[in-house]
Motif scaffolding. Structure first.
Motif, PDB file in Angstrom:
ATOM      1  N   PHE A 175      10.873   1.154   9.219  1.00  0.00           N
ATOM      2  CA  PHE A 175       9.488   1.616   9.301  1.00  0.00           C
ATOM      3  C   PHE A 175       9.435   2.744   8.261  1.00  0.00           C
ATOM      4  N   HIS A 176       8.873   2.449   7.097  1.00  0.00           N
ATOM      5  CA  HIS A 176       8.945   3.390   5.957  1.00  0.00           C
ATOM      6  C   HIS A 176       7.789   4.407   6.056  1.00  0.00           C
ATOM      7  N   SER A 177       7.787   5.227   7.116  1.00  0.00           N
ATOM      8  CA  SER A 177       6.610   6.056   7.440  1.00  0.00           C
ATOM      9  C   SER A 177       6.403   7.231   6.480  1.00  0.00           C
ATOM     10  N   TYR A 178       5.147   7.374   6.032  1.00  0.00           N
ATOM     11  CA  TYR A 178       4.716   8.520   5.235  1.00  0.00           C
ATOM     12  C   TYR A 178       3.938   9.450   6.172  1.00  0.00           C
ATOM     13  N   PHE A 179       4.399  10.700   6.325  1.00  0.00           N
ATOM     14  CA  PHE A 179       3.718  11.657   7.211  1.00  0.00           C
ATOM     15  C   PHE A 179       2.958  12.695   6.391  1.00  0.00           C
ATOM     16  N   VAL A 188       9.885  10.042   6.498  1.00  0.00           N
ATOM     17  CA  VAL A 188      11.023  10.080   7.416  1.00  0.00           C
ATOM     18  C   VAL A 188      10.993   8.707   8.075  1.00  0.00           C
ATOM     19  N   GLU A 189      11.878   7.848   7.651  1.00  0.00           N
ATOM     20  CA  GLU A 189      11.821   6.424   7.994  1.00  0.00           C
ATOM     21  C   GLU A 189      12.910   6.105   9.010  1.00  0.00           C
ATOM     22  N   ARG A 190      12.560   5.360  10.021  1.00  0.00           N
ATOM     23  CA  ARG A 190      13.586   4.925  10.976  1.00  0.00           C
ATOM     24  C   ARG A 190      13.807   3.431  10.818  1.00  0.00           C
ATOM     25  N   ALA A 249      18.034   6.915   9.564  1.00  0.00           N
ATOM     26  CA  ALA A 249      16.816   7.647   9.165  1.00  0.00           C
ATOM     27  C   ALA A 249      16.919   7.848   7.653  1.00  0.00           C
ATOM     28  N   VAL A 250      15.851   7.486   6.952  1.00  0.00           N
ATOM     29  CA  VAL A 250      15.823   7.671   5.497  1.00  0.00           C
ATOM     30  C   VAL A 250      14.774   8.734   5.211  1.00  0.00           C
ATOM     31  N   VAL A 251      15.141   9.727   4.420  1.00  0.00           N
ATOM     32  CA  VAL A 251      14.162  10.766   4.069  1.00  0.00           C
ATOM     33  C   VAL A 251      13.916  10.681   2.575  1.00  0.00           C
ATOM     34  N   TRP A 252      12.652  10.731   2.196  1.00  0.00           N
ATOM     35  CA  TRP A 252      12.324  10.537   0.769  1.00  0.00           C
ATOM     36  C   TRP A 252      11.106  11.351   0.365  1.00  0.00           C
ATOM     37  N   ASN A 253      11.219  11.984  -0.778  1.00  0.00           N
ATOM     38  CA  ASN A 253      10.055  12.486  -1.523  1.00  0.00           C
ATOM     39  C   ASN A 253      10.457  12.415  -2.995  1.00  0.00           C
ATOM     40  N   ALA A 274       7.951  -8.636   3.449  1.00  0.00           N
ATOM     41  CA  ALA A 274       7.025  -8.599   4.596  1.00  0.00           C
ATOM     42  C   ALA A 274       5.834  -7.675   4.359  1.00  0.00           C
ATOM     43  N   ARG A 275       6.035  -6.597   3.590  1.00  0.00           N
ATOM     44  CA  ARG A 275       4.955  -5.622   3.393  1.00  0.00           C
ATOM     45  C   ARG A 275       3.872  -6.130   2.439  1.00  0.00           C
ATOM     46  N   ALA A 276       4.177  -7.219   1.731  1.00  0.00           N
ATOM     47  CA  ALA A 276       3.213  -7.721   0.747  1.00  0.00           C
ATOM     48  C   ALA A 276       2.638  -9.082   1.136  1.00  0.00           C
ATOM     49  N   TRP A 284      15.017  -7.082   4.089  1.00  0.00           N
ATOM     50  CA  TRP A 284      16.052  -6.197   3.572  1.00  0.00           C
ATOM     51  C   TRP A 284      15.395  -4.898   3.130  1.00  0.00           C
ATOM     52  N   PHE A 285      16.193  -3.843   3.198  1.00  0.00           N
ATOM     53  CA  PHE A 285      15.704  -2.517   2.814  1.00  0.00           C
ATOM     54  C   PHE A 285      16.267  -2.187   1.432  1.00  0.00           C
ATOM     55  N   GLY A 286      15.435  -1.658   0.550  1.00  0.00           N
ATOM     56  CA  GLY A 286      15.891  -1.262  -0.782  1.00  0.00           C
ATOM     57  C   GLY A 286      16.054  -2.464  -1.701  1.00  0.00           C
ATOM     58  N   ILE A 317       0.854  -1.191   0.000  1.00  0.00           N
ATOM     59  CA  ILE A 317       0.000   0.000   0.000  1.00  0.00           C
ATOM     60  C   ILE A 317       0.894   1.246   0.000  1.00  0.00           C
ATOM     61  N   ARG A 318       0.529   2.243  -0.805  1.00  0.00           N
ATOM     62  CA  ARG A 318       1.319   3.483  -0.882  1.00  0.00           C
ATOM     63  C   ARG A 318       0.872   4.461   0.200  1.00  0.00           C
ATOM     64  N   GLY A 319       1.635   4.498   1.270  1.00  0.00           N
ATOM     65  CA  GLY A 319       1.326   5.405   2.367  1.00  0.00           C
ATOM     66  C   GLY A 319       1.393   4.669   3.686  1.00  0.00           C
ATOM     67  N   PRO A 337      12.403  -8.970  -4.441  1.00  0.00           N
ATOM     68  CA  PRO A 337      11.558  -7.769  -4.374  1.00  0.00           C
ATOM     69  C   PRO A 337      12.176  -6.642  -3.542  1.00  0.00           C
ATOM     70  N   SER A 338      12.091  -5.431  -4.075  1.00  0.00           N
ATOM     71  CA  SER A 338      12.639  -4.265  -3.379  1.00  0.00           C
ATOM     72  C   SER A 338      11.948  -4.091  -2.018  1.00  0.00           C
ATOM     73  N   HIS A 339      12.707  -3.748  -1.011  1.00  0.00           N
ATOM     74  CA  HIS A 339      12.209  -3.537   0.354  1.00  0.00           C
ATOM     75  C   HIS A 339      11.677  -4.826   0.999  1.00  0.00           C
ATOM     76  N   GLY A 340      12.109  -5.978   0.503  1.00  0.00           N
ATOM     77  CA  GLY A 340      11.733  -7.242   1.163  1.00  0.00           C
ATOM     78  C   GLY A 340      10.318  -7.671   0.823  1.00  0.00           C
ATOM     79  N   THR A 356      14.182  13.920  -3.449  1.00  0.00           N
ATOM     80  CA  THR A 356      15.081  13.807  -2.303  1.00  0.00           C
ATOM     81  C   THR A 356      15.079  12.360  -1.828  1.00  0.00           C
ATOM     82  N   ASP A 357      16.249  11.780  -1.685  1.00  0.00           N
ATOM     83  CA  ASP A 357      16.356  10.396  -1.201  1.00  0.00           C
ATOM     84  C   ASP A 357      17.702  10.273  -0.487  1.00  0.00           C
ATOM     85  N   ARG A 358      17.667  10.225   0.818  1.00  0.00           N
ATOM     86  CA  ARG A 358      18.914  10.225   1.604  1.00  0.00           C
ATOM     87  C   ARG A 358      18.847   9.217   2.732  1.00  0.00           C
TER      88      ARG A 358
HETATM   89  O1  TA6 Z   1      13.000   4.816   1.301  1.00  0.00           O
HETATM   90  C1  TA6 Z   1      13.194   5.488   0.120  1.00  0.00           C
HETATM   91  C2  TA6 Z   1      12.998   4.520  -1.019  1.00  0.00           C
HETATM   92  O2  TA6 Z   1      13.905   3.456  -0.905  1.00  0.00           O
HETATM   93  C3  TA6 Z   1      13.187   5.302  -2.327  1.00  0.00           C
HETATM   94  O3  TA6 Z   1      14.384   5.017  -2.978  1.00  0.00           O
HETATM   95  C4  TA6 Z   1      11.922   5.018  -3.099  1.00  0.00           C
HETATM   96  O4  TA6 Z   1      12.075   4.146  -4.119  1.00  0.00           O
HETATM   97  C5  TA6 Z   1      10.965   4.604  -2.005  1.00  0.00           C
HETATM   98  O5  TA6 Z   1      11.689   3.987  -1.002  1.00  0.00           O
HETATM   99  C6  TA6 Z   1       9.700   3.866  -2.375  1.00  0.00           C
HETATM  100  O6  TA6 Z   1       9.905   2.548  -2.700  1.00  0.00           O
HETATM  101  P1  TA6 Z   1       8.699   1.634  -3.166  1.00  0.00           P
HETATM  102  O7  TA6 Z   1       9.298   0.280  -3.420  1.00  0.00           O
HETATM  103  O8  TA6 Z   1       7.704   1.609  -2.057  1.00  0.00           O
HETATM  104  O9  TA6 Z   1       8.134   2.278  -4.407  1.00  0.00           O
END
Ligand code: TA6
Length: 296
Positions: free
Chosen positions: A171-175, A270-272, A244-248, A101-103, A87-89, A77-79, A96-99, A215-217
């Motif tokens: 925790f890939h939190s969307y605020f 702002v993900e921790r 902490a990962v920050v993304w938009n 568990a979320r799916a 694994w992250f990323g 889900i987006r949000g 699958p990207s980001h592991g 922004t992706d840091r």
């Molecule tokens: O946490 C930042 C990030 O890794 C970005 O590089 C961006 O791709 C984002 O997550 C969203 O990833 P997703 O797989 O949910 O589209």
């Protein structure tokens, strides 16, 4: 939906209901749990143990959910707060990207009313045929969610395999914010970060972190607390994790199906977690616990 009815029957006495208000009618939709008490309310999908809303009493939602979110089995889900693990990323072997568990569907292990008026839910995911087909290791993930004056999360990762394994997670939190270009993130000054837009250069943060465009840091070895400060309010994040990962995505949102042009204006991630240099190596049988608390 049968499974969710059985689960609800087991947690009598806790104000827990299902909701169809949030999910789109495409296909089966997703099972959502709604938690309500005098201190706040939350909505959570069993898929991914994924929180999509947390509203403290008399407050506004801290979390952001895409107006174009897709509620479909096996699609993250987006949000809200996707759990990126084990694994992250990206994964070096193209998994699958980001592991996964979320799916995946998690189980509701327990639900109870707390003495302070809050509600606690415990959800878990163990290795199964589906996960072993992707990643051949035994594990248990457990998420404890406390909905009260704050949203308190505690994530347990148990390596049930007989070898040491690397783990990264977030925790890939969307605020929810009014305008991401007007947000200041406090609590990152002086930290080293990897700018993952481009060449992965390592830089040092001076002053508050702000967003402009894509922004992706990845910030490493960060202090326990960050604050997302906007003209309207301030959201506090406290965690015992180290990254902490920050993304938009900026204008790139137009190319992401469940976002869309301009939709990125009203959120910041702002993900921790523990990612990149802060990743873990868990010995066979070892358990790691991470906490995060959100409040306005
Ligand atoms: O946490 C930042 C990030 O890794 C970005 O590089 C961006 O791709 C984002 O997550 C969203 O990833 P997703 O797989 O949910 O589209």
């Amino acid at each position: 939906m049968k499974q969710i009815e059985t689960m609800l029957a087991q947690v009598n006495g806790v104000r827990l209901t299902t909701s169809s208000a949030y999910y789109q009618t495409e296909g089966e939709g997703l099972a959502l749990l709604v938690v309500e008490n005098t201190l706040g309310s939350a909505v959570l999908a069993l898929q991914g143990a994924h929180l999509i809303s947390y509203i403290p009493a008399q407050g506004q939602d801290l979390l952001w959910l895409s107006p174009n979110a897709i509620f479909k089995p096996a699609k993250a889900i987006r949000g809200g707060i996707p759990l990126c693990m084990p694994w992250f990323g990206g994964h070096p072997d193209g998994l699958p990207s980001h592991g996964f568990a979320r799916a995946m569907d998690w189980q509701l292990r327990s639900a109870q009313n707390l003495a302070d008026g809050g509600t606690e839910l415990v959800l878990c995911l163990q290795d199964n045929e589906q996960t072993l087909a992707i990643w051949p290791h035994a594990f248990e993930f457990e998420l404890t969610v406390r909905v009260g004056r704050c949203l308190d999360l505690s994530l347990k990762i148990e390596n049930r395999s007989d070898t040491s394994l690397p783990y990264t997670y977030a925790f890939h939190s969307y605020f929810a914010v009014e305008d991401y270009t007007q947000v200041a993130v406090q609590g990152l000054a002086g930290c080293e970060y990897i700018d993952t837009v481009g060449e992965h250069v390592r830089l040092l943060q001076t002053g508050d972190m702000t967003f402009s465009g894509t922004t992706d840091r990845v910030y490493l070895n960060v202090p326990a607390e960050q604050k997302i400060v906007t003209a309207q309010r301030s959201i506090q994040i406290v965690s015992d994790t180290h990254s902490a990962v920050v993304w938009n995505p900026g204008a790139h949102a137009a190319n992401i199906g469940d976002l869309g042009a301009g939709v990125n204006q009203t959120f910041v991630c702002v993900e921790r977690g523990n990612v990149f240099d802060n990743g873990l190596l868990l010995a066979a049988g070892e358990t790691h616990t991470a906490t995060m608390s959100l409040s306005a």
